[in-house]
Design an enzyme around this catalytic site. Structure first.
Site, mmCIF file in Angstrom:
data_model
loop_
_atom_site.group_PDB
_atom_site.id
_atom_site.type_symbol
_atom_site.label_atom_id
_atom_site.label_comp_id
_atom_site.label_asym_id
_atom_site.label_seq_id
_atom_site.Cartn_x
_atom_site.Cartn_y
_atom_site.Cartn_z
ATOM 1 N N ASP A 59 4.557 0.435 8.053
ATOM 2 C CA ASP A 59 4.377 1.392 6.952
ATOM 3 C C ASP A 59 4.897 2.764 7.329
ATOM 4 O OD1 ASP A 59 3.268 -0.519 5.329
ATOM 5 O OD2 ASP A 59 1.185 0.056 5.733
ATOM 6 N N ASP B 31 20.839 17.427 -29.618
ATOM 7 C CA ASP B 31 21.001 18.314 -30.775
ATOM 8 C C ASP B 31 22.108 19.320 -30.483
ATOM 9 O OD1 ASP B 31 20.756 19.829 -33.003
ATOM 10 O OD2 ASP B 31 18.848 20.755 -32.451
ATOM 11 N N GLU C 147 0.801 -1.216 0.000
ATOM 12 C CA GLU C 147 0.000 0.000 0.000
ATOM 13 C C GLU C 147 0.839 1.274 0.000
ATOM 14 O OE1 GLU C 147 -0.940 -2.332 2.666
ATOM 15 O OE2 GLU C 147 0.885 -1.786 3.718
ATOM 16 N N ASN D 153 7.300 -13.117 6.414
ATOM 17 C CA ASN D 153 6.240 -13.073 7.421
ATOM 18 C C ASN D 153 5.136 -14.095 7.154
ATOM 19 O OD1 ASN D 153 7.501 -11.054 8.841
ATOM 20 N ND2 ASN D 153 6.360 -9.399 7.892
#
Length: 452
Positions: free
Chosen positions: A292, A129, A87, A263
């Site tokens: 998280d 260029d 997530e 896990n």
């Protein structure tokens, strides 16, 4: 004096030919086709999703049959699915790219598309260029003035032949036929010396493994002379920043893939042998939330110098191999924690499941948090290479929070239980062993497969 206006589809004077302008138009035009960066992220995401589709039903079936409580098994499997979902991937990718864009903006470089930063770091050939001007010479005149222009071109000068033709004032429409019967008046020579910063930039690009290709409308004599002097100016710092961005994203993806695999593997082992759930759904969700949060600082981490010396590219096969190689390492210490809680602290019954779950909650969170420091660098972590202070601070904060939850006043809300003091001696030994074994396995992995 008369000079035809350039066609509308030419870029004047920046681009030298309609072909270059057409290429530029196609490159800058928006398209729905996924580039290499987007395709790479999609492949990695689908790798994790396919892994979840296989493992989550197994968790549900094993816990349902062994515990007999299918509603609880379903909630636990759903929590595992949440834990397996990357997530944070959109946030990590976006914030990492945004940070790179901010740094480039300070160098007066505007980034129109964020994913261009990673593509910049992945390139190994730069086509640029030389900003040439088209030589406006009639073909008939070219034979007469070729000797003069060649001498000027070899000195790096661009040459424009100046010709004239008297046209009646009443004529308002012109055609190609009007370009005939011109009288040569002379020449205008232009000198456009390279910038002083060009040579260091080219040297830095060469050291970064990037080959520079020149696209120009000038003839070969002018181009050769300019290239002999030094070359063209490019954004070498943008290349380095793109590679730093890629490395920080790769840290998250590797960490997520390997820790998730480990896990779930541990959950499967515990589900088979334990008479209770190895962790309650609420505990698993809180652990995942803390994990998280610990990753928020990854975009601000440092990158070792040797990791930005070569072009980088997405390799989902390498992610899969990395996941399978490092994931089971954490499971070894999860099982060690199971054994310690079961035999040493006697958390071996349904009545004592809160103690068992608290012990694994802390071990699992701390090993998950430490893994980023193990895989963020091919060097020895904490000694040869240390993370930036935001990541170090976030790691310490989350580890402290993970220990505080079962030991503090909030433990009862999460159905956790205070851990005995001898547990922390075992915890220290488990974490140190985890760091040592992961470092040794990392060295073996680098010798066999390399790091990128």
């Amino acid at each position: 004096m008369w000079c035809p206006a350039p066609p509308r589809h030419w870029c004047w004077p920046q681009a030298s030919t309609p072909i270059l302008c057409a290429v530029a138009t196609r490159v800058t035009a928006s398209t729905q086709e996924a580039n290499a960066f987007q395709a790479g992220v999609n492949k990695v995401s689908w790798l994790l999703i396919r892994f979840a589709f296989v493992m989550v039903p197994l968790v549900l079936l094993i816990n349902g049959f062994t515990k007999g409580n299918w509603s609880e098994a379903f909630l636990f499997a759903l929590s595992v699915a949440v834990g397996l979902t990357p997530e944070m991937l959109p946030m990590i990718v976006t914030s990492t790219l945004a940070k790179g864009a901010v740094l480039l903006s300070r160098k007066k470089v505007i980034v129109k598309r964020l994913d261009a930063i990673q593509n910049f770091g992945a390139m190994n050939v730069l086509c640029t260029d030389k900003t040439g001007l088209k030589n406006l010479l009639d073909r008939a005149m070219l034979e007469r003035v070729l000797g003069i222009t060649r001498d000027l071109n070899e000195d790096g000068l661009r040459v424009v032949a100046v010709a004239m033709k008297e046209i009646p004032p009443s004529q308002v429409v012109y055609s190609v036929a009007d370009e005939s019967e011109l009288t040569l008046m002379g020449y205008i020579a232009f000198l456009d010396p390279p910038k002083e910063s060009t040579a260091p930039a080219l040297k830095a690009l060469a050291e970064s493994g990037i080959t520079v290709k020149v696209l120009t409308g000038d003839n070969e004599l002018v181009t050769s002379q300019v290239c002999r002097q030094v070359g063209l100016m490019v954004l070498e710092q943008g290349v380095i920043e793109g590679r730093k961005t890629f490395n920080n994203m790769l840290k998250y993806i590797r960490m997520t893939a390997s820790s998730n695999f480990g896990n779930v593997f541990s959950v499967l082992i515990a589900s088979v042998f334990l008479p209770f759930l190895p962790m309650l759904p609420l505990q698993l969700l809180v652990q995942n939330l803390l994990y998280d949060v610990s990753q928020i600082a990854i975009p601000f981490d440092k990158v070792d110098a040797e990791l930005v010396k070569k072009p980088l590219s997405w390799n989902p096969d390498d992610i899969r191999r990395f996941m399978i190689f490092f994931g089971p390492i954490s499971s070894i210490f999860d099982v060690t924690a199971f054994v310690v809680m079961w035999y040493v602290f006697k958390a071996n019954s349904v009545e004592n499941q809160a103690l068992f779950q608290s012990g694994w909650f802390v071990v699992g969170l701390l090993t998950q948090t430490l893994i980023v420091h193990m895989i963020r660098t091919p060097r020895t972590p904490f000694i040869q290479s240390r993370a930036a202070w935001p990541l170090m601070a976030m790691t310490l904060f989350i580890m402290a929070a993970g220990i505080f939850l079962p030991m503090g006043p909030l433990a009862s809300y999460f159905k956790l239980q205070a851990l005995p003091l001898p547990y922390f001696a075992w915890l220290t030994a488990i974490l140190l062993s985890y760091v040592v074994l992961t470092t040794r396995m990392k060295r073996y992995y680098i010798r066999r497969f390399g790091w990128q």
